[in-house]
Design a protein around this motif. Structure first.
Motif, PDB file in Angstrom:
ATOM      1  N   ASP A  92      56.153  56.354  40.545  1.00 56.52           N
ATOM      2  CA  ASP A  92      55.023  57.261  40.751  1.00 56.52           C
ATOM      3  C   ASP A  92      53.679  56.547  40.583  1.00 56.52           C
ATOM      4  N   TRP A  93      53.697  55.294  40.192  1.00 61.26           N
ATOM      5  CA  TRP A  93      52.454  54.519  40.161  1.00 61.26           C
ATOM      6  C   TRP A  93      52.161  53.917  41.525  1.00 61.26           C
ATOM      7  N   ASP A  94      53.223  53.884  42.345  1.00 59.99           N
ATOM      8  CA  ASP A  94      53.110  53.167  43.605  1.00 59.99           C
ATOM      9  C   ASP A  94      52.412  54.031  44.651  1.00 59.99           C
ATOM     10  N   LYS A  95      51.171  54.338  44.394  1.00 58.32           N
ATOM     11  CA  LYS A  95      50.416  55.164  45.325  1.00 58.32           C
ATOM     12  C   LYS A  95      49.435  54.266  46.079  1.00 58.32           C
ATOM     13  N   THR A  96      49.140  54.669  47.315  1.00 59.72           N
ATOM     14  CA  THR A  96      48.293  53.833  48.152  1.00 59.72           C
ATOM     15  C   THR A  96      46.861  53.768  47.621  1.00 59.72           C
ATOM     16  N   PHE A  97      46.330  52.572  47.589  1.00 55.93           N
ATOM     17  CA  PHE A  97      44.960  52.348  47.133  1.00 55.93           C
ATOM     18  C   PHE A  97      43.949  52.398  48.272  1.00 55.93           C
ATOM     19  N   LEU A  98      42.746  52.786  47.943  1.00 55.14           N
ATOM     20  CA  LEU A  98      41.587  52.432  48.758  1.00 55.14           C
ATOM     21  C   LEU A  98      40.895  51.318  47.983  1.00 55.14           C
ATOM     22  N   ASN A  99      40.566  50.237  48.669  1.00 55.19           N
ATOM     23  CA  ASN A  99      39.877  49.119  48.030  1.00 55.19           C
ATOM     24  C   ASN A  99      38.637  48.721  48.801  1.00 55.19           C
ATOM     25  N   THR A 100      37.623  48.322  48.058  1.00 53.30           N
ATOM     26  CA  THR A 100      36.411  47.809  48.688  1.00 53.30           C
ATOM     27  C   THR A 100      35.757  46.847  47.697  1.00 53.30           C
ATOM     28  N   ALA A 101      34.664  46.213  48.093  1.00 51.48           N
ATOM     29  CA  ALA A 101      33.959  45.313  47.168  1.00 51.48           C
ATOM     30  C   ALA A 101      32.460  45.408  47.405  1.00 51.48           C
ATOM     31  N   LEU A 102      31.705  45.089  46.373  1.00 51.00           N
ATOM     32  CA  LEU A 102      30.244  45.086  46.448  1.00 51.00           C
ATOM     33  C   LEU A 102      29.717  43.682  46.205  1.00 51.00           C
ATOM     34  N   LYS A 103      28.694  43.327  46.971  1.00 49.14           N
ATOM     35  CA  LYS A 103      27.936  42.116  46.676  1.00 49.14           C
ATOM     36  C   LYS A 103      26.696  42.583  45.932  1.00 49.14           C
ATOM     37  N   VAL A 104      26.469  42.058  44.743  1.00 51.41           N
ATOM     38  CA  VAL A 104      25.333  42.527  43.939  1.00 51.41           C
ATOM     39  C   VAL A 104      24.498  41.358  43.439  1.00 51.41           C
ATOM     40  N   GLU A 105      23.240  41.668  43.140  1.00 41.99           N
ATOM     41  CA  GLU A 105      22.372  40.668  42.536  1.00 41.99           C
ATOM     42  C   GLU A 105      22.084  41.128  41.120  1.00 41.99           C
ATOM     43  N   THR A 106      22.282  40.252  40.137  1.00 44.08           N
ATOM     44  CA  THR A 106      22.049  40.665  38.753  1.00 44.08           C
ATOM     45  C   THR A 106      20.984  39.791  38.103  1.00 44.08           C
ATOM     46  N   GLN A 107      20.197  40.406  37.243  1.00 36.85           N
ATOM     47  CA  GLN A 107      19.197  39.681  36.454  1.00 36.85           C
ATOM     48  C   GLN A 107      19.912  38.940  35.326  1.00 36.85           C
ATOM     49  N   GLU A 108      19.257  37.883  34.818  1.00 39.80           N
ATOM     50  CA  GLU A 108      19.858  37.098  33.731  1.00 39.80           C
ATOM     51  C   GLU A 108      20.239  37.976  32.542  1.00 39.80           C
ATOM     52  N   ARG A 109      19.388  38.985  32.266  1.00 43.53           N
ATOM     53  CA  ARG A 109      19.641  39.785  31.061  1.00 43.53           C
ATOM     54  C   ARG A 109      20.946  40.586  31.137  1.00 43.53           C
ATOM     55  N   LEU A 110      21.421  40.811  32.350  1.00 41.09           N
ATOM     56  CA  LEU A 110      22.715  41.482  32.497  1.00 41.09           C
ATOM     57  C   LEU A 110      23.791  40.384  32.527  1.00 41.09           C
ATOM     58  N   ASN A 111      24.152  39.892  31.332  1.00 43.40           N
ATOM     59  CA  ASN A 111      25.115  38.772  31.296  1.00 43.40           C
ATOM     60  C   ASN A 111      26.522  39.284  31.626  1.00 43.40           C
ATOM     61  N   PRO A 112      27.458  38.371  31.899  1.00 41.97           N
ATOM     62  CA  PRO A 112      28.796  38.792  32.347  1.00 41.97           C
ATOM     63  C   PRO A 112      29.484  39.804  31.433  1.00 41.97           C
ATOM     64  N   LEU A 113      29.402  39.605  30.125  1.00 41.63           N
ATOM     65  CA  LEU A 113      30.093  40.542  29.225  1.00 41.63           C
ATOM     66  C   LEU A 113      29.433  41.914  29.229  1.00 41.63           C
ATOM     67  N   LEU A 114      28.115  41.895  29.365  1.00 38.14           N
ATOM     68  CA  LEU A 114      27.382  43.159  29.434  1.00 38.14           C
ATOM     69  C   LEU A 114      27.774  43.900  30.730  1.00 38.14           C
TER      70      LEU A 114
END
Ligand code: ATP
Ligand code: MG
Ligand code: MG
Length: 423
Positions: free
Chosen positions: A53-75
């Motif tokens: 019952d986990w095997d359900k069809t996904f919708l997938n997409t991706a975003l290209k984003v620009e981030t400022q230095e203050r938004l570090n990877p962990l944040l």
């Protein structure tokens, strides 16, 4: 910093959840969305312990984003987890069905291997539902020295972009006049939106053998009601991206203001001024090989020389022109022009060997749907050749052909999903 975020949903109202997630991501402080990829439909990744019952069809997409230095990877990761929770993500089990999954796919050239975060995402190169959206956004982006365009072609069951053909023509070879009533066009747009068809290729000039050439004035008059309807629906979520099938500079220039994002030039760059429009609007450009438009049955490539070699020579010259005009190759898609200046044998040979063009490192398109080369193995008339066309689509998708331009995209896409489940 340029980063890529992957989105997936396979529980509840998938399209709304993707839309809501995109909206929430756009509000993250220090982040700007630059672009969104096409949306793909794909079976869930399963494992030994995955329940059915986990095997359900996904919708997938991706975003290209620009981030400022203050938004570090962990944040950024913690912001994404917050959005996942807000959108109802509760189950923590890996690979369980989820209303939304937000993963960081890559962050510029950074390599991170900490307990909480691995960047690039550790399974990126093995997942068709990640490599296909990244191929849309930045085909030449490199992951460990290899471009995502190449990675996507080697992935298991690569996902093609489905481009449906919409003919605003009274005289097309296989469905002439089907859309002559604009109401039919509205219905088509709704159906394709619901089915997540990626692109609608709208054309007013038939290129079938013997078709009459149009003036820009006639072409614009035919296109106008359709472009108007499309433009009115522009903000509809999931609306197919609009491609214009035209070789006329004036028509293209005029139509770009209606939301056209792809120019499908079947003349193969007969008028280089089109490249200025492509550059100014940042549109994608489909370069099609042909010897004459409309197609002329008497004018074909020399049967004594290699079909692919002849086309390669032509392509190299055209790519020089594109380079001179400073149009980035990221924006170029090559279509070898099945049925244009090729015999049936040459067209089939070309389709079987389409991967030879992977060397050029640009996206590839195949337009095989319902074409006359099929007469060599079926008696069905053009409008009855969808089954044969779908057979070719499955094989071409598996070769890593990026775009499939077809007449009945919903049937092609459904069949391909069945094919994907069989993997
Ligand atoms: P997969 O990682 O295979 O896509 P998943 O997305 O289902 O699986 P989650 O339950 O969403 O996995 O996340 C599990 C953990 O993975 C998160 O708590 C997060 O800290 C960690 N993680 C590591 N690298 C990343 C990344 N690049 N993006 C998002 N989460 C990551
Ligand atoms: Mg994930
Ligand atoms: Mg995740």
């Amino acid at each position: 910093v340029i980063s890529y975020i992957g989105l997936g949903s396979n529980l509840g109202s998938r399209r709304d959840q993707i839309k809501n997630a995109v909206q929430a991501i756009s509000k993250i402080d220090g982040l700007k969305i630059l672009n969104q990829s096409f949306v793909y439909e794909n079976p869930a990744v399963t494992s030994e312990e995955t329940k059915m019952d986990w095997d359900k069809t996904f919708l997938n997409t991706a975003l290209k984003v620009e981030t400022q230095e203050r938004l570090n990877p962990l944040l950024l990761l913690s912001e994404l987890k917050k959005i996942e929770r807000n959108l109802g993500r509760t189950s923590s089990a890996r690979w369980s069905a989820r209303p939304i999954d937000l993963d960081i796919l890559s962050i510029e050239n950074k390599i991170i291997t900490s307990e909480e975060l691995t960047v690039p995402h550790k399974l990126l190169s093995e997942r068709n539902f990640v490599t296909a959206p990244l191929r849309d956004l930045s085909p030449h982006m490199k992951i460990n020295e290899t471009s995502i365009l190449e990675i996507n072609r080697k992935v298991e069951n690569p996902l093609p972009v489905w481009m449906g053909i919409a003919n605003a023509t009274p005289d097309s070879f296989s469905d002439g006049g089907a859309l002559s009533n604009v109401k039919n066009f509205e219905a088509l747009l709704t159906d394709w939106t619901k089915a997540s068809i990626n692109v609608m290729d709208l054309g007013a000039e038939s290129t079938r053998p013997g078709a009459a050439a149009l003036t820009a004035k006639e072409e614009k008059a035919r296109l106008k009601p359709y472009l108007q309807i499309y433009s009115d629906c522009k903000n509809e979520p999931g609306l197919p991206t609009l491609s214009l099938d035209s070789r006329n500079y004036e028509t293209i220039k005029w139509a770009l203001s209606f939301g056209v994002k792809i120019v499908n030039d079947v003349s193969g760059l007969a008028d280089v001024r089109i490249l200025d429009l492509i550059k100014d609007h940042g549109a994608d450009y489909i370069l099609m090989h042909s010897l004459s438009v409309p197609a002329d049955l008497k004018q074909v490539l020399n049967p004594k020389s290699s079909t692919t070699d002849e086309i390669k020579k032509w392509l190299s010259q055209k790519l020089d022109l594109i380079e001179q005009a400073k149009v980035p190759l990221d924006q170029v898609i090559f279509d070898p022009g099945i049925g244009f200046g090729k015999t049936a044998v040459q067209s089939i040979e070309l389709l079987r060997n389409l991967d030879v063009f992977h060397n050029y490192k640009i996206r590839l398109l195949a337009g095989h749907s319902r074409k006359s080369f099929m007469k060599s193995f079926t008696k069905n008339c053009a409008s009855q050749r969808d089954f044969e066309s779908i057979g070719f689509s499955l094989a071409l998708a598996n070769k890593g052909v990026d775009f499939l331009r077809v007449h009945n995209p919903i049937a092609h896409k459904k069949t391909h999903l069945g094919f994907a489940y069989a993997h």
